[in-house]
Motif scaffolding. Structure first.
Motif, PDB file in Angstrom:
ATOM      1  N   ARG A  59      20.431  -9.398   7.013  1.00  0.00           N
ATOM      2  CA  ARG A  59      20.601 -10.821   7.313  1.00  0.00           C
ATOM      3  C   ARG A  59      22.024 -11.114   7.824  1.00  0.00           C
ATOM      4  NH1 ARG A  59      18.807 -12.723   2.731  1.00  0.00           N
ATOM      5  NH2 ARG A  59      16.677 -13.040   3.362  1.00  0.00           N
ATOM      6  N   ALA A  60      22.983 -10.305   7.413  1.00  0.00           N
ATOM      7  CA  ALA A  60      24.374 -10.493   7.840  1.00  0.00           C
ATOM      8  C   ALA A  60      24.698  -9.746   9.140  1.00  0.00           C
ATOM      9  CB  ALA A  60      25.318 -10.028   6.733  1.00  0.00           C
ATOM     10  N   ARG A  66       0.804  -1.225   0.000  1.00  0.00           N
ATOM     11  CA  ARG A  66       0.000   0.000   0.000  1.00  0.00           C
ATOM     12  C   ARG A  66       0.837   1.275   0.000  1.00  0.00           C
ATOM     13  NH1 ARG A  66      -4.096  -0.646   4.633  1.00  0.00           N
ATOM     14  NH2 ARG A  66      -3.452  -2.754   5.052  1.00  0.00           N
ATOM     15  N   LEU A  67       2.156   1.142   0.115  1.00  0.00           N
ATOM     16  CA  LEU A  67       3.017   2.333   0.058  1.00  0.00           C
ATOM     17  C   LEU A  67       2.971   2.940  -1.339  1.00  0.00           C
ATOM     18  CD1 LEU A  67       6.312   1.157   1.809  1.00  0.00           C
ATOM     19  CD2 LEU A  67       4.682   2.829   2.667  1.00  0.00           C
ATOM     20  N   PRO A  68       2.955   4.255  -1.434  1.00  0.00           N
ATOM     21  CA  PRO A  68       3.059   4.876  -2.755  1.00  0.00           C
ATOM     22  C   PRO A  68       4.395   4.487  -3.404  1.00  0.00           C
ATOM     23  CG  PRO A  68       2.464   6.500  -1.081  1.00  0.00           C
ATOM     24  CD  PRO A  68       2.815   5.240  -0.369  1.00  0.00           C
ATOM     25  N   LEU A  69       4.385   4.254  -4.691  1.00  0.00           N
ATOM     26  CA  LEU A  69       5.609   3.838  -5.386  1.00  0.00           C
ATOM     27  C   LEU A  69       6.734   4.853  -5.219  1.00  0.00           C
ATOM     28  CD1 LEU A  69       4.189   2.300  -8.677  1.00  0.00           C
ATOM     29  CD2 LEU A  69       5.095   1.111  -6.672  1.00  0.00           C
ATOM     30  N   THR A  70       6.380   6.116  -5.056  1.00  0.00           N
ATOM     31  CA  THR A  70       7.401   7.149  -4.877  1.00  0.00           C
ATOM     32  C   THR A  70       8.124   7.022  -3.532  1.00  0.00           C
ATOM     33  OG1 THR A  70       5.703   8.660  -4.028  1.00  0.00           O
ATOM     34  CG2 THR A  70       6.258   8.828  -6.379  1.00  0.00           C
ATOM     35  N   ASP A  71       7.525   6.345  -2.572  1.00  0.00           N
ATOM     36  CA  ASP A  71       8.130   6.168  -1.249  1.00  0.00           C
ATOM     37  C   ASP A  71       8.840   4.826  -1.105  1.00  0.00           C
ATOM     38  OD1 ASP A  71       7.079   8.613  -0.533  1.00  0.00           O
ATOM     39  OD2 ASP A  71       5.354   7.757   0.519  1.00  0.00           O
ATOM     40  N   ARG A  72       8.609   3.926  -2.029  1.00  0.00           N
ATOM     41  CA  ARG A  72       9.070   2.546  -1.908  1.00  0.00           C
ATOM     42  C   ARG A  72      10.434   2.341  -2.581  1.00  0.00           C
ATOM     43  NH1 ARG A  72       5.023  -1.816  -4.178  1.00  0.00           N
ATOM     44  NH2 ARG A  72       3.597  -0.189  -3.493  1.00  0.00           N
ATOM     45  N   ALA A  73      11.304   1.587  -1.934  1.00  0.00           N
ATOM     46  CA  ALA A  73      12.579   1.193  -2.535  1.00  0.00           C
ATOM     47  C   ALA A  73      12.296   0.232  -3.684  1.00  0.00           C
ATOM     48  CB  ALA A  73      13.463   0.505  -1.496  1.00  0.00           C
ATOM     49  N   ASP A  74      13.106   0.312  -4.739  1.00  0.00           N
ATOM     50  CA  ASP A  74      12.903  -0.640  -5.825  1.00  0.00           C
ATOM     51  C   ASP A  74      13.333  -2.035  -5.360  1.00  0.00           C
ATOM     52  OD1 ASP A  74      15.733  -1.157  -6.443  1.00  0.00           O
ATOM     53  OD2 ASP A  74      15.756   0.810  -7.390  1.00  0.00           O
ATOM     54  N   GLU A  75      12.955  -3.032  -6.110  1.00  0.00           N
ATOM     55  CA  GLU A  75      13.164  -4.426  -5.695  1.00  0.00           C
ATOM     56  C   GLU A  75      14.643  -4.754  -5.464  1.00  0.00           C
ATOM     57  OE1 GLU A  75      11.825  -8.072  -4.369  1.00  0.00           O
ATOM     58  OE2 GLU A  75      10.647  -6.286  -4.844  1.00  0.00           O
ATOM     59  N   ALA A  76      15.523  -4.273  -6.325  1.00  0.00           N
ATOM     60  CA  ALA A  76      16.959  -4.548  -6.175  1.00  0.00           C
ATOM     61  C   ALA A  76      17.502  -3.942  -4.884  1.00  0.00           C
ATOM     62  CB  ALA A  76      17.725  -4.017  -7.385  1.00  0.00           C
ATOM     63  N   TYR A 128      15.745  -3.117  -2.219  1.00  0.00           N
ATOM     64  CA  TYR A 128      15.095  -3.833  -1.119  1.00  0.00           C
ATOM     65  C   TYR A 128      15.839  -5.131  -0.808  1.00  0.00           C
ATOM     66  CZ  TYR A 128      11.253  -5.989   1.530  1.00  0.00           C
ATOM     67  OH  TYR A 128      10.489  -6.594   2.497  1.00  0.00           O
ATOM     68  N   ARG A 129      16.124  -5.917  -1.820  1.00  0.00           N
ATOM     69  CA  ARG A 129      16.841  -7.198  -1.628  1.00  0.00           C
ATOM     70  C   ARG A 129      18.244  -6.965  -1.079  1.00  0.00           C
ATOM     71  NH1 ARG A 129      13.065 -10.406  -0.883  1.00  0.00           N
ATOM     72  NH2 ARG A 129      11.492 -10.294  -2.487  1.00  0.00           N
ATOM     73  N   GLN A 130      18.920  -5.935  -1.575  1.00  0.00           N
ATOM     74  CA  GLN A 130      20.267  -5.599  -1.104  1.00  0.00           C
ATOM     75  C   GLN A 130      20.229  -5.264   0.391  1.00  0.00           C
ATOM     76  OE1 GLN A 130      21.842  -2.041  -2.903  1.00  0.00           O
ATOM     77  NE2 GLN A 130      23.937  -2.532  -2.324  1.00  0.00           N
ATOM     78  N   ARG A 131      19.251  -4.484   0.790  1.00  0.00           N
ATOM     79  CA  ARG A 131      19.110  -4.111   2.203  1.00  0.00           C
ATOM     80  C   ARG A 131      18.817  -5.334   3.068  1.00  0.00           C
ATOM     81  NH1 ARG A 131      15.500   1.432   1.940  1.00  0.00           N
ATOM     82  NH2 ARG A 131      17.191   2.793   1.270  1.00  0.00           N
ATOM     83  N   LEU A 132      17.921  -6.199   2.610  1.00  0.00           N
ATOM     84  CA  LEU A 132      17.607  -7.396   3.393  1.00  0.00           C
ATOM     85  C   LEU A 132      18.823  -8.301   3.527  1.00  0.00           C
ATOM     86  CD1 LEU A 132      14.001  -8.320   2.211  1.00  0.00           C
ATOM     87  CD2 LEU A 132      14.709  -7.009   4.221  1.00  0.00           C
ATOM     88  N   ASP A 176      27.579   1.811  12.611  1.00  0.00           N
ATOM     89  CA  ASP A 176      28.017   0.888  11.540  1.00  0.00           C
ATOM     90  C   ASP A 176      26.848   0.650  10.580  1.00  0.00           C
ATOM     91  OD1 ASP A 176      29.433  -0.970  10.026  1.00  0.00           O
ATOM     92  OD2 ASP A 176      28.981  -2.622  11.388  1.00  0.00           O
ATOM     93  N   ARG A 177      26.492   1.679   9.830  1.00  0.00           N
ATOM     94  CA  ARG A 177      25.354   1.557   8.902  1.00  0.00           C
ATOM     95  C   ARG A 177      25.633   0.496   7.840  1.00  0.00           C
ATOM     96  NH1 ARG A 177      21.522   5.214  10.176  1.00  0.00           N
ATOM     97  NH2 ARG A 177      22.183   7.286  10.757  1.00  0.00           N
ATOM     98  N   ARG A 178      24.681  -0.402   7.681  1.00  0.00           N
ATOM     99  CA  ARG A 178      24.789  -1.455   6.673  1.00  0.00           C
ATOM    100  C   ARG A 178      24.226  -0.992   5.335  1.00  0.00           C
ATOM    101  NH1 ARG A 178      27.051  -6.384   8.724  1.00  0.00           N
ATOM    102  NH2 ARG A 178      27.372  -5.880  10.904  1.00  0.00           N
ATOM    103  N   TRP A 179      23.320  -0.019   5.377  1.00  0.00           N
ATOM    104  CA  TRP A 179      22.721   0.536   4.155  1.00  0.00           C
ATOM    105  C   TRP A 179      22.196   1.927   4.412  1.00  0.00           C
ATOM    106  CZ3 TRP A 179      17.448   1.141   5.130  1.00  0.00           C
ATOM    107  CH2 TRP A 179      16.853   0.240   6.020  1.00  0.00           C
TER     108      TRP A 179
END
Length: 85
Positions: free
Chosen positions: A49-50, A29-39, A41-45, A82-85
Protein backbone atom coordinates in the motif's frame (compact mmCIF):
# COMPACT_ATOMS: atom_id res chain seq x y z
CA UNK A 1 -18.22 1.69 -17.69
CA UNK A 2 -14.84 3.21 -16.98
CA UNK A 3 -13.00 2.32 -13.79
CA UNK A 4 -10.80 4.95 -12.18
CA UNK A 5 -7.24 4.12 -11.25
CA UNK A 6 -6.59 4.13 -7.56
CA UNK A 7 -2.91 4.59 -6.81
CA UNK A 8 -1.73 2.74 -3.73
CA UNK A 9 -5.08 1.00 -3.30
CA UNK A 10 -5.69 -2.67 -2.73
CA UNK A 11 -8.54 -4.42 -4.55
CA UNK A 12 -10.79 -4.09 -1.51
CA UNK A 13 -10.34 -0.33 -1.69
CA UNK A 14 -10.74 0.10 -5.43
CA UNK A 15 -14.31 -1.14 -5.93
CA UNK A 16 -13.27 -4.36 -7.64
CA UNK A 17 -15.23 -6.62 -5.31
CA UNK A 18 -15.84 -9.40 -7.85
CA UNK A 19 -12.10 -9.76 -8.48
CA UNK A 20 -11.38 -9.63 -4.76
CA UNK A 21 -13.91 -12.39 -4.05
CA UNK A 22 -12.32 -14.56 -6.74
CA UNK A 23 -8.85 -14.01 -5.30
CA UNK A 24 -10.05 -14.60 -1.74
CA UNK A 25 -11.57 -17.89 -2.87
CA UNK A 26 -8.23 -18.93 -4.38
CA UNK A 27 -6.40 -17.91 -1.20
CA UNK A 28 -8.84 -19.90 0.93
CA UNK A 29 -8.06 -22.99 -1.15
CA UNK A 30 -4.29 -22.72 -0.66
CA UNK A 31 -2.82 -25.40 1.58
CA UNK A 32 -2.01 -23.91 4.99
CA UNK A 33 1.61 -24.95 4.53
CA UNK A 34 1.87 -22.62 1.50
CA UNK A 35 -0.04 -19.69 2.99
CA UNK A 36 1.46 -16.73 4.86
CA UNK A 37 0.06 -16.30 8.35
CA UNK A 38 -2.36 -13.43 8.92
CA UNK A 39 0.22 -11.11 10.54
CA UNK A 40 2.71 -11.58 7.69
CA UNK A 41 -0.05 -11.14 5.11
CA UNK A 42 -1.19 -7.83 6.67
CA UNK A 43 2.42 -6.63 6.96
CA UNK A 44 3.00 -7.33 3.26
CA UNK A 45 -0.21 -5.58 2.22
CA UNK A 46 0.77 -2.53 4.27
CA UNK A 47 4.15 -2.46 2.51
CA UNK A 48 2.44 -2.76 -0.88
CA UNK A 49 0.00 0.00 0.00
CA UNK A 50 2.98 2.32 0.60
CA UNK A 51 4.60 1.43 -2.75
CA UNK A 52 4.45 3.68 -5.84
CA UNK A 53 4.09 0.59 -8.07
CA UNK A 54 0.65 -0.33 -6.67
CA UNK A 55 -2.29 0.78 -8.83
CA UNK A 56 -5.83 -0.49 -8.24
CA UNK A 57 -4.63 -3.62 -6.45
CA UNK A 58 -2.11 -4.54 -9.15
CA UNK A 59 1.67 -4.45 -8.78
CA UNK A 60 3.01 -2.66 -11.84
CA UNK A 61 6.39 -4.42 -11.40
CA UNK A 62 4.99 -7.88 -12.14
CA UNK A 63 1.31 -7.46 -13.01
CA UNK A 64 0.02 -9.56 -10.12
CA UNK A 65 -2.80 -8.81 -7.72
CA UNK A 66 -0.90 -8.02 -4.53
CA UNK A 67 -3.54 -9.59 -2.28
CA UNK A 68 -2.90 -12.92 -4.01
CA UNK A 69 0.90 -12.73 -4.19
CA UNK A 70 1.19 -11.67 -0.54
CA UNK A 71 -0.80 -14.72 0.55
CA UNK A 72 1.97 -17.14 -0.49
CA UNK A 73 4.45 -17.74 2.32
CA UNK A 74 7.43 -18.17 0.01
CA UNK A 75 6.76 -15.28 -2.38
CA UNK A 76 8.85 -12.11 -2.36
CA UNK A 77 8.20 -8.56 -3.41
CA UNK A 78 8.82 -8.43 -7.19
CA UNK A 79 10.65 -5.10 -7.01
CA UNK A 80 14.17 -6.52 -7.12
CA UNK A 81 15.89 -3.14 -6.72
CA UNK A 82 13.86 -2.20 -3.61
CA UNK A 83 12.12 -5.21 -2.05
CA UNK A 84 9.39 -4.17 0.36
CA UNK A 85 9.00 -7.69 1.77
Amino acid sequence: MSMQECKRCLLRESAQADTLWDIQDKIDRLPLTDRADEALYRQRLDACRACDHLISGVCMKCGCYVEFRAAFRRMKCPNVSDRRW
